[in-house]
Scaffold this active site. Structure first.
Site, PDB file in Angstrom:
ATOM      1  N   GLN A 256     -20.553  -8.860   9.268  1.00 40.47           N
ATOM      2  CA  GLN A 256     -19.116  -9.145   9.408  1.00 40.47           C
ATOM      3  C   GLN A 256     -18.385  -8.591   8.188  1.00 40.47           C
ATOM      4  O   GLN A 256     -18.787  -8.868   7.060  1.00 40.47           O
ATOM      5  CB  GLN A 256     -18.898 -10.651   9.500  1.00 40.47           C
ATOM      6  CG  GLN A 256     -19.487 -11.286  10.749  1.00 40.47           C
ATOM      7  CD  GLN A 256     -18.593 -11.135  11.969  1.00 40.47           C
ATOM      8  OE1 GLN A 256     -17.460 -10.662  11.892  1.00 40.47           O
ATOM      9  NE2 GLN A 256     -19.114 -11.510  13.108  1.00 40.47           N
TER      10      GLN A 256
ATOM     11  N   TYR B 111     -25.847 -11.791  21.688  1.00 40.17           N
ATOM     12  CA  TYR B 111     -25.163 -10.751  20.897  1.00 40.17           C
ATOM     13  C   TYR B 111     -25.277 -11.138  19.417  1.00 40.17           C
ATOM     14  O   TYR B 111     -24.280 -11.258  18.706  1.00 40.17           O
ATOM     15  CB  TYR B 111     -23.702 -10.589  21.319  1.00 40.17           C
ATOM     16  CG  TYR B 111     -23.512 -10.419  22.813  1.00 40.17           C
ATOM     17  CD1 TYR B 111     -23.544  -9.144  23.388  1.00 40.17           C
ATOM     18  CD2 TYR B 111     -23.324 -11.512  23.660  1.00 40.17           C
ATOM     19  CE1 TYR B 111     -23.376  -8.981  24.763  1.00 40.17           C
ATOM     20  CE2 TYR B 111     -23.170 -11.355  25.019  1.00 40.17           C
ATOM     21  CZ  TYR B 111     -23.181 -10.098  25.571  1.00 40.17           C
ATOM     22  OH  TYR B 111     -23.024  -9.938  26.922  1.00 40.17           O
TER      23      TYR B 111
ATOM     24  N   CYS C 243       0.830  -1.195   0.000  1.00 39.67           N
ATOM     25  CA  CYS C 243       0.000   0.000   0.000  1.00 39.67           C
ATOM     26  C   CYS C 243       0.867   1.249   0.000  1.00 39.67           C
ATOM     27  O   CYS C 243       1.835   1.331   0.760  1.00 39.67           O
ATOM     28  CB  CYS C 243      -0.859  -0.051   1.256  1.00 39.67           C
ATOM     29  SG  CYS C 243      -1.531   1.521   1.736  1.00 39.67           S
TER      30      CYS C 243
ATOM     31  N   CYS D 299     -13.765 -11.222  19.838  1.00 31.87           N
ATOM     32  CA  CYS D 299     -12.831 -10.434  19.031  1.00 31.87           C
ATOM     33  C   CYS D 299     -11.772  -9.807  19.932  1.00 31.87           C
ATOM     34  O   CYS D 299     -11.020  -8.941  19.496  1.00 31.87           O
ATOM     35  CB  CYS D 299     -13.571  -9.380  18.214  1.00 31.87           C
ATOM     36  SG  CYS D 299     -14.603  -8.313  19.214  1.00 31.87           S
TER      37      CYS D 299
ATOM     38  N   ASP E  82     -21.277 -14.081  21.478  1.00 33.77           N
ATOM     39  CA  ASP E  82     -20.334 -13.354  20.611  1.00 33.77           C
ATOM     40  C   ASP E  82     -20.337 -11.876  21.009  1.00 33.77           C
ATOM     41  O   ASP E  82     -20.800 -11.023  20.263  1.00 33.77           O
ATOM     42  CB  ASP E  82     -20.778 -13.535  19.150  1.00 33.77           C
ATOM     43  CG  ASP E  82     -19.841 -12.867  18.156  1.00 33.77           C
ATOM     44  OD1 ASP E  82     -18.745 -12.432  18.553  1.00 33.77           O
ATOM     45  OD2 ASP E  82     -20.214 -12.784  16.969  1.00 33.77           O
TER      46      ASP E  82
HETATM   47  N1  SAH Z   1     -22.895 -12.260  16.307  1.00 33.08           N
HETATM   48  C1  SAH Z   1     -23.042 -11.170  15.394  1.00 33.08           C
HETATM   49  C2  SAH Z   1     -22.563  -9.823  15.930  1.00 33.08           C
HETATM   50  C3  SAH Z   1     -21.451  -9.808  16.900  1.00 33.08           C
HETATM   51  S1  SAH Z   1     -20.837  -8.198  17.284  1.00 33.08           S
HETATM   52  C4  SAH Z   1     -22.379 -11.496  14.061  1.00 33.08           C
HETATM   53  O1  SAH Z   1     -21.652 -12.455  13.958  1.00 33.08           O
HETATM   54  O2  SAH Z   1     -22.612 -10.766  13.095  1.00 33.08           O
HETATM   55  C5  SAH Z   1     -21.450  -7.982  18.927  1.00 33.08           C
HETATM   56  C6  SAH Z   1     -22.891  -7.537  19.000  1.00 33.08           C
HETATM   57  O3  SAH Z   1     -23.234  -7.326  20.362  1.00 33.08           O
HETATM   58  C7  SAH Z   1     -23.178  -6.211  18.286  1.00 33.08           C
HETATM   59  O4  SAH Z   1     -24.199  -6.408  17.360  1.00 33.08           O
HETATM   60  C8  SAH Z   1     -23.614  -5.264  19.411  1.00 33.08           C
HETATM   61  O5  SAH Z   1     -24.620  -4.367  19.029  1.00 33.08           O
HETATM   62  C9  SAH Z   1     -24.143  -6.235  20.455  1.00 33.08           C
HETATM   63  N2  SAH Z   1     -24.122  -5.770  21.855  1.00 33.08           N
HETATM   64  C10 SAH Z   1     -23.143  -5.050  22.451  1.00 33.08           C
HETATM   65  N3  SAH Z   1     -23.426  -4.852  23.748  1.00 33.08           N
HETATM   66  C11 SAH Z   1     -24.616  -5.459  23.989  1.00 33.08           C
HETATM   67  C12 SAH Z   1     -25.432  -5.580  25.152  1.00 33.08           C
HETATM   68  N4  SAH Z   1     -25.066  -5.041  26.320  1.00 33.08           N
HETATM   69  N5  SAH Z   1     -26.592  -6.255  25.044  1.00 33.08           N
HETATM   70  C13 SAH Z   1     -26.953  -6.819  23.869  1.00 33.08           C
HETATM   71  N6  SAH Z   1     -26.218  -6.725  22.732  1.00 33.08           N
HETATM   72  C14 SAH Z   1     -25.060  -6.053  22.782  1.00 33.08           C
END
Ligand code: SAH
Length: 476
Positions: free
Chosen positions: A305, A334, A77, A431, A404
Site C-alpha cells: 500500500q 485478493y 506544488c 478502491c 479487497d
Molecule cells: N489486499 C492487498 C492488495 C489489494 S490490491 C493489500 O492490502 O495490500 C488487489 C490485489 O488483487 C492485487 O494484489 C492484484 O494482483 C490482485 N488480483 C487482481 N485480480 C485478481 C484475480 N483475478 N485473482 C486473484 N487476485 C487478483
C-alpha cells in the site's frame, strides 16, 4: 491539397463550477450540458474554452478565473496545472473529504440501491503531503513543451512524470510534494549526473537512448530503495552512475538496477540486479492490538500500500468490522503480499489468502514466517478459478471473508461463489465505489449491509477507499 477549415473556438464567459467530477476534473453545468474542466474548484467563476464537444458532454479548459471559490487554497506544488498527479490540490482538504464522502454515497445509492444510513464520516489522512512511499519517474528525450514553446533539437530531455494522455513526453519535475526527501534530491542528482556525463535519456518512440526510469521506494523506518532502469547493458555508463548514487546518498539501503530492452516500461518480468545494500526494504506496521510491530519485507516488484500510515487505519477498520473473537476461520481474498491476512492472523484461528501474482504469494509466505505466524496459508491463482467448492473443502468453511479486489471489482463468478459459501460476515474493501456498489447489490440478495467507512489514502486526488461490513441476513 485539401484545406482543413479551422475549427471555430467556443469561449464561455462567467460560468460557475458546480461540482467535483470524474478523473479529478471539476464540472460546469450549462443548458443541460456537462462540461468537464480540470484544475478548477467548485465555487470558482471562470471563463472557459471548449476543447472537445461530444453529444452529451464537453471537455473545457479554464482561461481565466474571474472569482475564486471560497474553497480554494494555493497549490503547494510548482507543477500544478500540467502534471496530472494532484488535480485537487487547490481545493481545501476539508472540501476534498466532503466530495469523496459524497462520491461513495452517490455510487452506493445510485448504482447499488444501498441504504447508506450506516455510513460513517470519511477517515482523512494526517499527512496530506509526502504521504507516498513509492514514486516512479521517467527519463525521456522528449520534454513536454508549454504552449508556444518550440522544440530545441539539442534539448537532452527531462526526468519527471508523463503528462496525462501523452505517452512519449515527460514533464520535468523539479519538486514533487508526494514523497519525503531525499526523493527529489536523488532524482535531480541523477539528472545532473547524466547531463554532465552525456548519458542519453530514452526515446520511447525510436527506442534509442539509455536512461529509462527510476523507482524510489521508502519505509516509515527510514529505509530507501532505488531501482535504476536502463535500456541496455552498458557497464561503462551504468556502473559509475550507480557508484555515484551509492556515494552521494548513504540513505539508500537498497540500490538496484534493471536492464529493460523491451518496448514498454513494465519491469515485472525482468531480472533485478542488486548493486549495493539489500535486495529488499522492510516496512513495519503496528499490530491492531499493540505489541511488537509486524514486519513486511518488500521486494522491488512487490506491491505494498503506497500510503503506509493510512494503510494501518484502513486495516484497522477491516479488523474492527471483522469482529474476530479468536476462533474464526478467515479468508483474505485478493491478498497481495498477505498484509491484511497477517494483520488479522493473531486474532483468529487461521487465515487463507488468495492472490494471482505468484511473486506476491512468495513474499506473503516469507513475511508470515518472519512474523512468526504458522496459521496463514497462501494460494496463487485467479480468484474466479481458485475459489471453488474444493477450495472450501480443503480450507474449511470461512466464518469471515475479507475481500479487497482491484478497481474492476469482483468477477461475477466470485460474487456468486460468495453467495453460495454463506460466510456469516464479509468485509469488502474497495478502491472503486462504483464497482463495489455493483457487487454489493448482488451480495444484498443474502447479506445486510451495516457499517460503511470511507478512507482517504490519496489526498489531492479523486481516489477513495471504502470498507463495508456485510452480515449474512436472517431472512435469506
Ligand atoms: N489486499 C492487498 C492488495 C489489494 S490490491 C493489500 O492490502 O495490500 C488487489 C490485489 O488483487 C492485487 O494484489 C492484484 O494482483 C490482485 N488480483 C487482481 N485480480 C485478481 C484475480 N483475478 N485473482 C486473484 N487476485 C487478483
Amino acid at each position: 491539397m485539401k484545406m482543413r477549415k479551422p475549427k471555430q473556438e467556443i469561449v464561455i464567459n462567467n460560468v460557475q463550477v458546480s461540482d467535483a467530477g470524474a478523473e479529478g476534473k471539476a464540472i460546469v453545468r450549462l443548458d443541460g450540458m456537462v462540461i468537464f474542466v480540470p484544475f478548477v474548484v467548485p465555487g470558482d467563476t471562470i471563463d472557459l474554452k471548449i476543447i472537445k464537444k461530444k453529444k452529451n458532454y464537453a471537455e473545457g479548459r479554464a482561461i481565466a478565473i474571474k472569482q475564486p471559490s471560497p474553497l480554494r487554497v494555493d497549490a503547494q506544488c510548482p507543477h500544478f496545472g500540467i502534471c496530472g498527479g494532484c488535480k485537487w490540490q487547490t481545493l481545501n482538504y476539508e472540501a476534498q473529504l466532503r466530495y469523496k464522502q459524497q462520491q461513495v454515497k452517490d455510487n452506493l445509492e445510485r448504482l447499488g440501491h444501498i441504504d447508506t444510513t450506516g455510513m460513517r464520516p470519511i477517515c482523512g489522512s494526517d499527512n496530506i503531503f509526502c504521504y507516498r512511499n513509492k514514486l516512479e519517474f521517467t527519463f525521456s528525450s522528449k520534454r513536454w513543451l508549454n504552449e508556444g514553446e518550440l522544440r530545441d533539437e539539442n534539448d537532452p530531455g527531462a526526468v519527471g512524470f508523463h503528462v496525462p494522455t501523452v505517452f512519449d513526453k515527460v514533464l520535468p519535475i523539479e519538486h514533487c510534494v508526494l514523497q519525503p526527501e531525499p526523493s527529489n534530491r536523488i532524482r535531480t542528482a541523477m539528472r545532473d549526473y547524466a547531463l554532465e556525463h552525456q548519458i542519453p535519456f530514452y526515446d520511447i518512440r525510436n527506442h534509442t537512448g539509455f536512461l529509462r526510469n527510476v523507482v524510489i521506494r521508502n519505509t516509515s523506518t527510514g529505509q530507501w530503495m532505488v531501482i535504476v532502469i536502463v535500456a541496455e547493458q552498458r557497464d561503462e555508463l551504468l556502473l559509475p552512475m550507480m557508484e555515484f548514487l551509492k556515494k552521494e546518498f548513504p540513505e539508500i539501503t537498497s540500490l538496484l538496477y534493471i536492464i529493460n530492452s523491451k518496448f514498454n516500461d513494465s519491469y515485472t518480468d525482468l531480472d533485478v540486479v542488486t548493486f549495493s545494500g539489500q535486495s529488499f526494504i522492510t516496512e513495519q506496521m503496528p499490530r491492531y492490538q499493540g505489541g511488537t510491530p509486524l514486519q513486511f519485507r518488500i521486494n522491488p516488484k512487490s506491491f505494498y500500500q503506497t500510503n503506509s500510515e493510512q494503510a494501518f487505519k484502513l486495516y484497522s477498520f477491516v479488523a474492527e468490522f471483522a469482529e474476530l473473537k479468536g476462533d474464526e476461520n478467515v479468508y483474505d481474498l485478493y491478498t497481495g503480499t498477505g498484509t491484511i491476512a497477517q494483520f488479522l492472523a493473531d486474532m483468529c484461528r487461521k487465515v487463507t489468502g488468495v492472490e494471482y501474482v505468484e511473486e506476491a504469494i512468495v513474499d506473503a509466505r516469507l513475511n508470515a514466517k518472519l512474523n512468526g505466524f504458522d496459521n496463514c496459508t497462501f494460494y496463487a491463482g485467479d480468484m474466479a478459478k481458485v475459489l471453488d467448492d474444493e477450495f472450501v473443502k480443503t480450507n474449511g468453511h470461512p466464518d469471515v471473508v475479507i475481500t479487497d479486489p482491484p478497481r474492476a471489482g469482483m468477477h461475477e463468478k466470485v460474487v456468486e461463489q460468495l453467495l453460495a459459501i454463506e460466510a456469516a460476515r464479509i468485509v469488502y474493501v474497495s478502491c472503486n465505489p462504483a464497482t463495489q456498489a455493483r457487487d454489493l447489490q448482488m451480495l444484498s440478495a443474502k447479506y445486510d449491509i451495516l457499517r460503511i467507512q470511507p478512507v482517504d489514502m490519496f489526498p489531492h486526488t479523486q481516489h477513495v477507499e471504502n470498507v463495508v461490513e456485510l452480515i449474512l441476513s436472517e431472512k435469506k
